[in-house]
Design a protein around this motif. Structure first.
Motif, PDB file in Angstrom:
ATOM      1  N   ARG A 192     -29.813 108.311  17.171  1.00 54.27           N
ATOM      2  CA  ARG A 192     -30.057 108.911  18.487  1.00 54.27           C
ATOM      3  C   ARG A 192     -29.556 108.065  19.646  1.00 54.27           C
ATOM      4  NH1 ARG A 192     -36.176 110.728  18.102  1.00 54.27           N
ATOM      5  NH2 ARG A 192     -36.281 108.513  18.394  1.00 54.27           N
ATOM      6  N   VAL A 193     -28.634 107.133  19.387  1.00 50.94           N
ATOM      7  CA  VAL A 193     -28.032 106.339  20.461  1.00 50.94           C
ATOM      8  C   VAL A 193     -26.774 107.041  20.932  1.00 50.94           C
ATOM      9  CG1 VAL A 193     -26.821 104.189  20.987  1.00 50.94           C
ATOM     10  CG2 VAL A 193     -28.957 104.136  19.720  1.00 50.94           C
ATOM     11  N   CYS A 194     -26.609 107.102  22.225  1.00 52.53           N
ATOM     12  CA  CYS A 194     -25.427 107.717  22.823  1.00 52.53           C
ATOM     13  C   CYS A 194     -24.689 106.649  23.626  1.00 52.53           C
ATOM     14  CB  CYS A 194     -25.856 108.857  23.747  1.00 52.53           C
ATOM     15  SG  CYS A 194     -24.500 109.615  24.621  1.00 52.53           S
ATOM     16  N   GLY A 248     -28.606 109.557  31.456  1.00 50.79           N
ATOM     17  CA  GLY A 248     -29.435 109.016  30.396  1.00 50.79           C
ATOM     18  C   GLY A 248     -29.237 107.571  29.996  1.00 50.79           C
ATOM     19  N   ALA A 249     -28.338 106.849  30.663  1.00 48.59           N
ATOM     20  CA  ALA A 249     -28.124 105.447  30.289  1.00 48.59           C
ATOM     21  C   ALA A 249     -29.347 104.607  30.650  1.00 48.59           C
ATOM     22  CB  ALA A 249     -26.891 104.886  30.985  1.00 48.59           C
TER      23      ALA A 249
END
Length: 84
Positions: free
Chosen positions: A4-6, A32-33
């Protein structure tokens, strides 16, 4: 490795200049960062852009809870480098 890391890759050096640092930081946060890892800096000590300072404050605010990090130089200079 990290479910789930972007990862976001944001370009700040354009074809016509060295702008967009503040905008890139804010864009990342707004999308979202949580961690912003940066390897850029200014070419003279004591110089900074207030818009970048504001963007760092926005990213690290209590509301956004981000972490902004910058690479350190190896030039043996004791000046006040920003960000840093």
């Amino acid at each position: 490795l990290a479910p789930r890391v972007c990862v976001q890759i944001l370009t700040v050096f354009g074809q016509t200049g060295n702008g967009g640092f503040a905008e890139a930081l804010m864009y990342g946060v707004d999308h979202g960062a949580i961690v912003s890892s940066n390897s850029w800096g200014y070419t003279r000590s004591g110089v900074y852009d207030p818009l970048v300072s504001d963007a760092i404050g926005y990213a690290t605010s209590e509301q956004n809870g981000g972490l902004v990090v910058f690479a350190a130089g190896n030039d043996n200079d004791g000046g006040a480098w920003y960000p840093g």
